[in-house]
Write a protein that holds these residues in place. Structure first.
Motif, short mmCIF file in Angstrom:
data_model
loop_
_atom_site.label_atom_id
_atom_site.label_comp_id
_atom_site.label_asym_id
_atom_site.label_seq_id
_atom_site.Cartn_x
_atom_site.Cartn_y
_atom_site.Cartn_z
N ASN A 1 32.51 24.68 29.38
CA ASN A 1 32.00 23.31 29.23
C ASN A 1 31.55 22.72 30.57
N ILE A 2 32.30 23.03 31.64
CA ILE A 2 31.92 22.54 32.97
C ILE A 2 30.59 23.15 33.40
N LEU A 3 30.44 24.46 33.16
CA LEU A 3 29.18 25.12 33.50
C LEU A 3 28.02 24.55 32.69
N ARG A 4 28.30 24.28 31.42
CA ARG A 4 27.27 23.69 30.57
C ARG A 4 26.92 22.28 31.06
N TYR A 5 27.92 21.55 31.47
CA TYR A 5 27.72 20.19 32.01
C TYR A 5 26.80 20.23 33.23
N GLU B 1 24.67 22.62 34.01
CA GLU B 1 23.34 23.07 33.60
C GLU B 1 22.52 21.91 33.04
N VAL B 2 23.16 21.11 32.18
CA VAL B 2 22.46 19.98 31.58
C VAL B 2 22.13 18.94 32.64
N LYS B 3 23.07 18.70 33.55
CA LYS B 3 22.87 17.68 34.59
C LYS B 3 21.68 18.02 35.48
N ASN B 4 21.46 19.29 35.76
CA ASN B 4 20.41 19.71 36.69
C ASN B 4 19.11 20.09 35.98
N HIS B 5 19.08 19.97 34.65
CA HIS B 5 17.89 20.33 33.88
C HIS B 5 17.22 19.05 33.38
N SER B 6 15.99 18.81 33.81
CA SER B 6 15.34 17.54 33.50
C SER B 6 15.15 17.32 32.01
N ILE B 7 14.84 18.39 31.27
CA ILE B 7 14.59 18.25 29.83
C ILE B 7 15.89 18.16 29.06
N LEU B 8 16.81 19.09 29.31
CA LEU B 8 18.09 19.09 28.59
C LEU B 8 18.87 17.81 28.87
N LYS B 9 18.73 17.28 30.07
CA LYS B 9 19.46 16.06 30.41
C LYS B 9 19.07 14.90 29.51
N ASP B 10 17.77 14.79 29.22
CA ASP B 10 17.31 13.71 28.35
C ASP B 10 17.83 13.85 26.93
N VAL B 11 18.02 15.10 26.46
CA VAL B 11 18.41 15.33 25.07
C VAL B 11 19.92 15.33 24.89
N TYR B 12 20.66 15.98 25.82
CA TYR B 12 22.07 16.23 25.60
C TYR B 12 23.01 15.50 26.56
N TRP B 13 22.47 14.68 27.46
CA TRP B 13 23.32 14.10 28.50
C TRP B 13 24.45 13.26 27.90
N ASP B 14 24.17 12.53 26.83
CA ASP B 14 25.21 11.69 26.25
C ASP B 14 26.35 12.50 25.69
N SER B 15 26.09 13.77 25.33
CA SER B 15 27.14 14.62 24.76
C SER B 15 28.01 15.24 25.83
N TYR B 16 27.49 15.41 27.06
CA TYR B 16 28.23 16.13 28.09
C TYR B 16 28.67 15.25 29.26
N SER B 17 28.19 14.02 29.31
CA SER B 17 28.54 13.18 30.44
C SER B 17 29.81 12.38 30.20
N PHE C 1 36.22 15.93 28.37
CA PHE C 1 36.95 16.74 29.34
C PHE C 1 38.45 16.39 29.33
N VAL C 2 38.76 15.13 29.12
CA VAL C 2 40.17 14.73 29.01
C VAL C 2 40.82 15.42 27.81
N ALA C 3 40.11 15.46 26.69
CA ALA C 3 40.63 16.14 25.50
C ALA C 3 40.85 17.62 25.77
N ASP C 4 39.92 18.26 26.49
CA ASP C 4 40.07 19.68 26.82
C ASP C 4 41.29 19.92 27.71
N ILE C 5 41.47 19.04 28.69
CA ILE C 5 42.58 19.22 29.63
C ILE C 5 43.93 18.99 28.94
N LEU C 6 44.02 17.96 28.09
CA LEU C 6 45.28 17.68 27.39
C LEU C 6 45.70 18.80 26.46
#
Length: 425
Positions: A61-65, A67-83, A88-93
Motif C-alpha cells: 500500500n505504501i508503494l502504491r501510495y 506511485e500514485v503521488k508521483n504519477h500526474s494522471i493516477l493522482k487525479d483519479v485515485y488520490w482520494d483513495s490513497y491519501s 494506513f491507521v487501519a492497516d497498522i492496527l
C-alpha cells in the motif's frame, strides 16, 4: 504478455489473498473466545503468518501510495483513495500478532480493522470489472452475511453454553441453524431461549434480523435490477408508447411496428444507443471509443484500403449509427446522393427504379453510395430494408472535412472511385 497485464494480474491476485486472509482471521477470532485456541501452537503460528501477510500488504500500500503521488494522471483519479491516513491507521492496527503478544482474546478484535481493506477491494473490483460488478456485489454480500452469522453463532454458544453429549461441531451447526431461522424471522421454536440474558439476546436478534432481512432483499433486488438496464429501458419505452396510445389515436399497424422496434432494440441492440455514451465522454476518449467501434468497418471497405490509421481515426468520428425496420427505405431513385452507408447487421435490398426487380441484397460488411461522396449525382436505385438492419452513415460534408486534411489520400480515393463507378448503379 505485457508488463502492464502481468502487473494487473498480480494486483488482483494479491487483493484476493488479502480478502481470504481477512475472512480466515474474522472466522477464527470468535472460535478463540469459545475454545481458547491461542494456547495452541498451530494457532499462534497462524497468527504470526497473518501478521506477515498484513505487513507485506502495508508495504504494498505504501508503494502504491508513492506511485500514485508521483504519477500526474493516477493522482487525479485515485488520490482520494490513497491519501487518507485512516486507511494506513487501519492497516497498522491490524498488523500485530495479538494472539502471541496478549493473553486475552479481546485484543484480537483490532484485527477487524483490516475489513477496511476488504471494503476498498470490493469497490475496486466493482469499478474495474464492470461486466462482473453485479456478481461481485452478490458474492461480497454473501461473504459478509456468512461472517456476520458466524459471529452471532459463536456469541449464542457463549451465552447458551455447549450441550454435553454432542460434539463441538454439532453444537455449532445447531446454533447456526437457530441464528439463521431467527434472523430470517422463520423461528420454528424448537430451540427456546432460557434466562434473561438469552431472551434479551433473542429480542435483539429478532429486531436486528428485520433490518438484516430488509437489507438482503433490497440488495439482491437492486443487484438484479441493475444487472439488466436494457430491460429497464424497454419497459420505460413501452410505458411511453402506452401513454401515447392513450392520448393520441394511431393505427394498430403502426403501434405494432413501434412495439416490434422496441423489442428488437432490447433483444438485439441491448437497449444501447452509442450516441448517448459518446456525448458523455470528453473529446479524446470519444475519438478512441469511436475508433474501436468503427475501425474494422472502415478497414474492410476496398475504397479505403489505401489510407492510414490517422485517416481512419478522423473518419470514424463521423460515422452515424442508424436502425432500419423492415420495409424502411434508406433512399429512393432520384434522391440526391449526399452520403454513403455501411451495413453492420441485417439484410437490405437494392431495387430497380420501379421496384419491380431486385438487383442485389446487401448484408453485413457491404457498403453502398460511395460515388455520392465525390460527385453530385442522384440515386439510380431504391434501397429498402428487408429485416431490422443496423447501418452506419457517412455524409459528404463530413467526409469533405477529412479530405481537406489529407489531400494525397483524397486524390487516391477519387481515382479509385472513378475506376469503380461502373460497378454501381
Amino acid at each position: 504478455m505485457s508488463d502492464k497485464y502481468l502487473k494487473s494480474i498480480y494486483n488482483s491476485g494479491w487483493r484476493i489473498v488479502i480478502i481470504l486472509t481477512v475472512l480466515l482471521q474474522a472466522s477464527i477470532i470468535p472460535l478463540d473466545f469459545l475454545f481458547n485456541l491461542r494456547s495452541l501452537n498451530w494457532y499462534r503460528t497462524l497468527d504470526l503468518s497473518i501478521s506477515l501477510i498484513f505487513c507485506l500488504d502495508l508495504i504494498a500500500n505504501i508503494l502504491r501510495y508513492r506511485e500514485v503521488k508521483n504519477h500526474s494522471i493516477l493522482k487525479d483519479v485515485y488520490w482520494d483513495s490513497y491519501s487518507s491516513q485512516k486507511f494506513f491507521v487501519a492497516d497498522i492496527l491490524s498488523l500485530l500478532p495479538y494472539a502471541v503478544i496478549f493473553s486475552h482474546p479481546a485484543f484480537q478484535l483490532l484485527r477487524l480493522f483490516k475489513w477496511v481493506r476488504v471494503y476498498r477491494t470490493a469497490r475496486f473490483f466493482q469499478i474495474r470489472n464492470i461486466r462482473m460488478s453485479a456478481k461481485i456485489s452478490l458474492w461480497f454480500m454473501l461473504l459478509g452475511f456468512f461472517v456476520f452469522s458466524h459471529w452471532l453463532t459463536c456469541i449464542w454458544l457463549n451465552i447458551h453454553g455447549l450441550e454435553s453429549g454432542i460434539t463441538n461441531g454439532d453444537n455449532y451447526v445447531q446454533s447456526l441453524y437457530w441464528i439463521i431461522t431467527t434472523l430470517t424471522s422463520v423461528g420454528y421454536g424448537d430451540i427456546v431461549p432460557v434466562g434473561n440474558i438469552e431472551m434479551l439476546f433473542t429480542i435483539f436478534l429478532q429486531l436486528f434480523g428485520v433490518g438484516v432481512l430488509a437489507f438482503l432483499v433490497g440488495t439482491v433486488v437492486g443487484i438484479f435490477t441493475k444487472k439488466n438496464p436494457a430491460e429497464q429501458r424497454f419497459i420505460e419505452n413501452m410505458e411511453k408508447l402506452r401513454a401515447l396510445i392513450h392520448y393520441q389515436h394511431i393505427p394498430k399497424s403502426l403501434e405494432n411496428r413501434i412495439n416490434d422496434y422496441f423489442t428488437y432494440e432490447w433483444k438485439q441492440k441491448l437497449g444501447y444507443d452509442e450516441s448517448e455514451l459518446m456525448e458523455a465522454l470528453p473529446y479524446g476518449l470519444r475519438i478512441e471509443l469511436q475508433l474501436e467501434f468503427k475501425k474494422n468497418v472502415i478497414k474492410d471497405i476496398p475504397l479505403f484500403d489505401c489510407v492510414d490509421d490517422h485517416f481512419i481515426r478522423d473518419i470514424a468520428q463521423y460515422l452515424t449509427p442508424m436502425i432500419l425496420t423492415p420495409g424502411d427505405y434508406l433512399f429512393r431513385t432520384g434522391d440526391i446522393a449526399k452520403s454513403m452507408f455501411f451495413v453492420q447487421k441485417g439484410k437490405i435490398s437494392v431495387l430497380s427504379a420501379d421496384e419491380s426487380k431486385q438487383l442485389t441484397i446487401l448484408q453485413k460488411g457491404d457498403f453502398m453510395g460511395e460515388i455520392g461522396l465525390f460527385k453530385k449525382v442522384s440515386r439510380t436505385a431504391t434501397v429498402k430494408s428487408i429485416s431490422y438492419s443496423d447501418v452506419y452513415e457517412l455524409q459528404k460534408k463530413e467526409f469533405d472535412k477529412v479530405l481537406k486534411r489529407y489531400p494525397q489520400i483524397a486524390e487516391k480515393l477519387k481515382a479509385k472511385s472513378i475506376s469503380r463507378e461502373e460497378r454501381y448503379i
